[in-house]
Design a protein around this motif. Sequence first.
Motif, PDB file in Angstrom:
ATOM      1  N   THR A   1       0.843  -1.192   0.000  1.00  0.00           N
ATOM      2  CA  THR A   1       0.000   0.000   0.000  1.00  0.00           C
ATOM      3  C   THR A   1       0.876   1.239   0.000  1.00  0.00           C
ATOM      4  O   THR A   1       2.032   1.204   0.418  1.00  0.00           O
ATOM      5  CB  THR A   1      -0.968  -0.007   1.203  1.00  0.00           C
ATOM      6  OG1 THR A   1      -1.900   1.073   1.036  1.00  0.00           O
ATOM      7  CG2 THR A   1      -0.265   0.171   2.534  1.00  0.00           C
TER       8      THR A   1
ATOM      9  N   VAL B   1     -17.098   2.120   1.836  1.00  0.00           N
ATOM     10  CA  VAL B   1     -15.729   1.958   2.321  1.00  0.00           C
ATOM     11  C   VAL B   1     -14.740   2.675   1.415  1.00  0.00           C
ATOM     12  O   VAL B   1     -14.978   2.836   0.231  1.00  0.00           O
ATOM     13  CB  VAL B   1     -15.341   0.458   2.381  1.00  0.00           C
ATOM     14  CG1 VAL B   1     -15.464  -0.221   1.029  1.00  0.00           C
ATOM     15  CG2 VAL B   1     -13.916   0.265   2.921  1.00  0.00           C
ATOM     16  N   GLY B   2     -13.640   3.094   2.005  1.00  0.00           N
ATOM     17  CA  GLY B   2     -12.488   3.520   1.210  1.00  0.00           C
ATOM     18  C   GLY B   2     -12.230   4.994   1.180  1.00  0.00           C
ATOM     19  O   GLY B   2     -11.123   5.431   0.903  1.00  0.00           O
ATOM     20  N   GLU B   3     -13.233   5.806   1.433  1.00  0.00           N
ATOM     21  CA  GLU B   3     -13.079   7.253   1.347  1.00  0.00           C
ATOM     22  C   GLU B   3     -14.287   7.876   2.045  1.00  0.00           C
ATOM     23  O   GLU B   3     -15.294   7.207   2.255  1.00  0.00           O
ATOM     24  CB  GLU B   3     -13.032   7.696  -0.118  1.00  0.00           C
ATOM     25  CG  GLU B   3     -14.174   7.090  -0.877  1.00  0.00           C
ATOM     26  CD  GLU B   3     -14.238   7.452  -2.348  1.00  0.00           C
ATOM     27  OE1 GLU B   3     -13.922   8.597  -2.689  1.00  0.00           O
ATOM     28  OE2 GLU B   3     -14.658   6.592  -3.120  1.00  0.00           O
TER      29      GLU B   3
ATOM     30  N   THR C   1     -17.977   2.438   6.732  1.00  0.00           N
ATOM     31  CA  THR C   1     -16.928   1.712   7.453  1.00  0.00           C
ATOM     32  C   THR C   1     -15.574   2.357   7.242  1.00  0.00           C
ATOM     33  O   THR C   1     -15.098   2.455   6.117  1.00  0.00           O
ATOM     34  CB  THR C   1     -16.869   0.247   6.971  1.00  0.00           C
ATOM     35  OG1 THR C   1     -16.486   0.217   5.590  1.00  0.00           O
ATOM     36  CG2 THR C   1     -18.212  -0.455   7.126  1.00  0.00           C
TER      37      THR C   1
ATOM     38  N   GLU D   1      -3.721  -1.426   6.825  1.00  0.00           N
ATOM     39  CA  GLU D   1      -2.953  -1.755   8.025  1.00  0.00           C
ATOM     40  C   GLU D   1      -3.824  -2.285   9.156  1.00  0.00           C
ATOM     41  O   GLU D   1      -3.330  -3.034  10.010  1.00  0.00           O
ATOM     42  CB  GLU D   1      -2.218  -0.508   8.545  1.00  0.00           C
ATOM     43  CG  GLU D   1      -1.148   0.040   7.619  1.00  0.00           C
ATOM     44  CD  GLU D   1      -1.691   0.982   6.543  1.00  0.00           C
ATOM     45  OE1 GLU D   1      -2.930   1.020   6.334  1.00  0.00           O
ATOM     46  OE2 GLU D   1      -0.887   1.687   5.918  1.00  0.00           O
TER      47      GLU D   1
ATOM     48  N   THR E   1      -2.902   6.705  12.381  1.00  0.00           N
ATOM     49  CA  THR E   1      -3.575   6.255  11.156  1.00  0.00           C
ATOM     50  C   THR E   1      -3.238   7.095   9.924  1.00  0.00           C
ATOM     51  O   THR E   1      -3.443   6.653   8.808  1.00  0.00           O
ATOM     52  CB  THR E   1      -5.103   6.341  11.348  1.00  0.00           C
ATOM     53  OG1 THR E   1      -5.440   7.737  11.519  1.00  0.00           O
ATOM     54  CG2 THR E   1      -5.575   5.558  12.553  1.00  0.00           C
TER      55      THR E   1
ATOM     56  N   ASP F   1      -4.966   9.756   9.364  1.00  0.00           N
ATOM     57  CA  ASP F   1      -6.226  10.455   9.085  1.00  0.00           C
ATOM     58  C   ASP F   1      -6.526  11.505  10.150  1.00  0.00           C
ATOM     59  O   ASP F   1      -6.180  11.334  11.320  1.00  0.00           O
ATOM     60  CB  ASP F   1      -7.394   9.456   9.065  1.00  0.00           C
ATOM     61  CG  ASP F   1      -7.492   8.719   7.752  1.00  0.00           C
ATOM     62  OD1 ASP F   1      -7.444   9.364   6.700  1.00  0.00           O
ATOM     63  OD2 ASP F   1      -7.603   7.477   7.769  1.00  0.00           O
TER      64      ASP F   1
ATOM     65  N   ASN G   1      -6.484  10.235  -1.852  1.00  0.00           N
ATOM     66  CA  ASN G   1      -7.414   9.138  -1.986  1.00  0.00           C
ATOM     67  C   ASN G   1      -8.233   9.355  -3.259  1.00  0.00           C
ATOM     68  O   ASN G   1      -9.143  10.166  -3.296  1.00  0.00           O
ATOM     69  CB  ASN G   1      -8.307   9.120  -0.738  1.00  0.00           C
ATOM     70  CG  ASN G   1      -9.091   7.844  -0.639  1.00  0.00           C
ATOM     71  OD1 ASN G   1      -9.534   7.293  -1.651  1.00  0.00           O
ATOM     72  ND2 ASN G   1      -9.273   7.352   0.567  1.00  0.00           N
TER      73      ASN G   1
ATOM     74  N   ARG H   1      -5.596   4.534  -2.569  1.00  0.00           N
ATOM     75  CA  ARG H   1      -4.589   5.324  -1.881  1.00  0.00           C
ATOM     76  C   ARG H   1      -3.383   5.563  -2.770  1.00  0.00           C
ATOM     77  O   ARG H   1      -2.847   4.619  -3.337  1.00  0.00           O
ATOM     78  CB  ARG H   1      -4.140   4.477  -0.712  1.00  0.00           C
ATOM     79  CG  ARG H   1      -4.095   5.180   0.553  1.00  0.00           C
ATOM     80  CD  ARG H   1      -4.055   4.109   1.588  1.00  0.00           C
ATOM     81  NE  ARG H   1      -2.801   4.193   2.279  1.00  0.00           N
ATOM     82  CZ  ARG H   1      -2.555   3.517   3.389  1.00  0.00           C
ATOM     83  NH1 ARG H   1      -3.466   2.717   3.880  1.00  0.00           N
ATOM     84  NH2 ARG H   1      -1.421   3.639   3.993  1.00  0.00           N
TER      85      ARG H   1
HETATM   86  O1  PRX Z   1      -8.108   7.929   4.583  1.00  0.00           O
HETATM   87  C1  PRX Z   1      -8.795   6.779   4.979  1.00  0.00           C
HETATM   88  C2  PRX Z   1      -9.614   6.245   3.821  1.00  0.00           C
HETATM   89  O2  PRX Z   1      -8.825   5.253   3.200  1.00  0.00           O
HETATM   90  C3  PRX Z   1      -7.586   5.108   3.887  1.00  0.00           C
HETATM   91  C4  PRX Z   1      -7.154   3.675   3.876  1.00  0.00           C
HETATM   92  O3  PRX Z   1      -6.941   3.260   2.571  1.00  0.00           O
HETATM   93  P1  PRX Z   1      -6.661   1.735   2.258  1.00  0.00           P
HETATM   94  O4  PRX Z   1      -5.574   1.244   3.126  1.00  0.00           O
HETATM   95  O5  PRX Z   1      -6.459   1.619   0.795  1.00  0.00           O
HETATM   96  O6  PRX Z   1      -7.958   0.977   2.672  1.00  0.00           O
HETATM   97  C5  PRX Z   1      -9.167   1.301   2.061  1.00  0.00           C
HETATM   98  C6  PRX Z   1     -10.230   0.319   2.444  1.00  0.00           C
HETATM   99  C7  PRX Z   1     -10.332   0.006   3.858  1.00  0.00           C
HETATM  100  C8  PRX Z   1      -7.850   5.636   5.259  1.00  0.00           C
HETATM  101  O7  PRX Z   1      -6.661   6.031   5.905  1.00  0.00           O
HETATM  102  N1  PRX Z   1     -10.878   5.657   4.259  1.00  0.00           N
HETATM  103  C9  PRX Z   1     -11.180   4.346   4.326  1.00  0.00           C
HETATM  104  N2  PRX Z   1     -12.456   4.191   4.710  1.00  0.00           N
HETATM  105  C10 PRX Z   1     -12.969   5.415   4.920  1.00  0.00           C
HETATM  106  C11 PRX Z   1     -11.959   6.353   4.634  1.00  0.00           C
HETATM  107  N3  PRX Z   1     -12.160   7.676   4.775  1.00  0.00           N
HETATM  108  C12 PRX Z   1     -13.360   8.084   5.191  1.00  0.00           C
HETATM  109  N4  PRX Z   1     -14.371   7.253   5.472  1.00  0.00           N
HETATM  110  C13 PRX Z   1     -14.239   5.915   5.351  1.00  0.00           C
HETATM  111  N5  PRX Z   1     -15.263   5.118   5.604  1.00  0.00           N
END
Ligand code: PRX
Length: 635
Positions: A248, A370-372, A396, A401, A483, A485, A506, A511
Amino acid sequence: MSDRIHSLSGYIYEYQKSVQAPEQFWARIADGFHWQKPYEKVLSWNFEKPDVKWFEGGQLNITENILDRHLYTRGDQAAIIWEPNDPNEQNLILTYRELHAEVCRFANAMKAQGIEKGDRVIIYMPMVPEAAVAMLACARVGAVHSVVFAGFSASALSDRIIDCQAKMVLTADGNFRGKKSIPVKALVDEALEKCDSITSVITLKRTGEEVNMQAGRDYWWHEVIEGVSSEHKAEVMDAEDMLFILYTSGSTGKPKGVVHTCGGYMVYTYYSFKNVFQYNQGDVYWCTADIGWITGHSYIVYGPLLAGATSIMFEGVPTFPDPGRFWAICEKYKVNQFYTAPTAIRALQAYGTDPIAPYNLSSLKVLGTVGEPINEEAWHWYHDHVGKGKCPIVDTWWQTETGGIMISPLAGVTPTKPAYATMPLPGIQLAVLDNEGQELKGNSVEGNLCIKFPWPSMLRTTYGDHERCKQTYFSSFPGYYFTGDGVKRDEDGYYRILGRVDDVINVSGHRMGTAEVENAINEHPKVIESAVVGYPHEIKGQGIFAYVICDLEGRSEESLTQEIKDTVTKIIGPIAKPDRLLIVSGLPKTRSGKIMRRILRKIASGEGDHLGDISTLLNPEVVTSIQEAVHASKA
Ligand code: PRX
């Protein structure tokens, strides 16, 4: 196993228990699994080193808990439903019994190719059931899989192969994506020109396109499994043996290999899946992610299958053959839990509600994202038009990590609030820290999101470079996992993720490290210097904005811009291609020579009129020329 929370008071009770006595809490969940040898110690930990161990002394194989354990209770139930890219092609359903047989057969085939416990195996495959079989077969023989998203370039693939010194690549001839067919094996061939650790490549025939097969190295999937036994005794793994590596992006340098281990990951993905989605036996669950990302690992393959769920795998894209495809699939399989990315929702929202109207979505009970961050408008659209106002949305928050979902409503249990990930799961002890590292207690605070106590599925290290793991996650705020974030805890104690506070962007839930994109841009021989920032993008959440200083001699800006974008695609993959690339004469720098990204971010976001004091810059005149270039490029 009755590990499901059913009510808000139940959640509060379980959460309190998980904080007061974490070891007893997780032992109770772990004890529902089949261990070949019971663990001796639930947890030992030190966040300074960092050194975290869960279920030490325990021995298991995660696939026995996914496959063998379910043979007697749900052998004939669908484990994986595979929906092909083209809706006219035959789908495929693998029951738990069939999946068990396929995994064992492929495990035997891998062994016959010389794969041993601890070897690294790269999986670079489309979204086909064999990709899940490949992951589980690796786990079965104790090999460490590292799935590389099939959209990454040959160069990104070779970087990962070299970093983990993989022995084998599992791949396919090609990948169907909507109307296109993308070569995959050809990219593997290109990647392998730079790698010498690979001894064999097994290729699945999917698109039927012509591929090059190198004698002594390349084998066809269907040939290596021919006549091979479908019985295989699972390798005995220590709880802390590596299960997989997933690369990642971070704020510096090349992507890092996040390491997850067998026991803790098993316990947490199972528990979080069951509780967040409130999965009931017989439900049909669909997560639209790709197995190349952590979401695909934890919530298409491991979590759902550990829980004995029926999990859909979709090969295609949301807009093929038309933007009603997701809803057609939901109707076709009577999907109960649907989990996707905000980017997909926004992209579909742009088509209005007509593509939804023909489909019966009454089976839906839970919607997930999920993801953003999800913006409120997309949240409401999803809630009203897809969920018809009756399905809770689980927003979520988690990371590669963290291995599993950290902050989320439990569907129907936790009251939701648009754009809020709401509350931590049991066992997850969050902390909001200011920039000086002081924990901000109480409600209505904003700061850096940290986690102060270990959880079973947390990363253990970054492959081959433990110091990097320490520096990246455990050094900014000693004693805490950081994290990356920013977060707000509102007046109700609800958490809202504010986005990255580091140089990670993102893009469509993917990422990207800005440094990684800059390094790729700088590979072009005409590039002198570059700076990459994120900017708000209506569909993708964030877009990639690149400011580039070039040697323009004898070249048009237009052709150079295209060439540089192509270079990024070649080095990383299409997902990293800058949405906007501006050739500039200089970059704003501090007197010590540091690029002022804050200013570049503001200009990229259209806030160039509010830059504040720029007189302390080394070259304030550059800002004006960049602003002019931005205006000219928009005109
Ligand atoms: O910034 C957060 C964002 O995605 C990042 C993690 O990315 P990755 O390791 O590729 O995993 C993505 C899938 C789990 C985080 O540090 N992120 C993930 N979920 C959210 C999110 N930002 C806001 N809301 C979410 N639900």
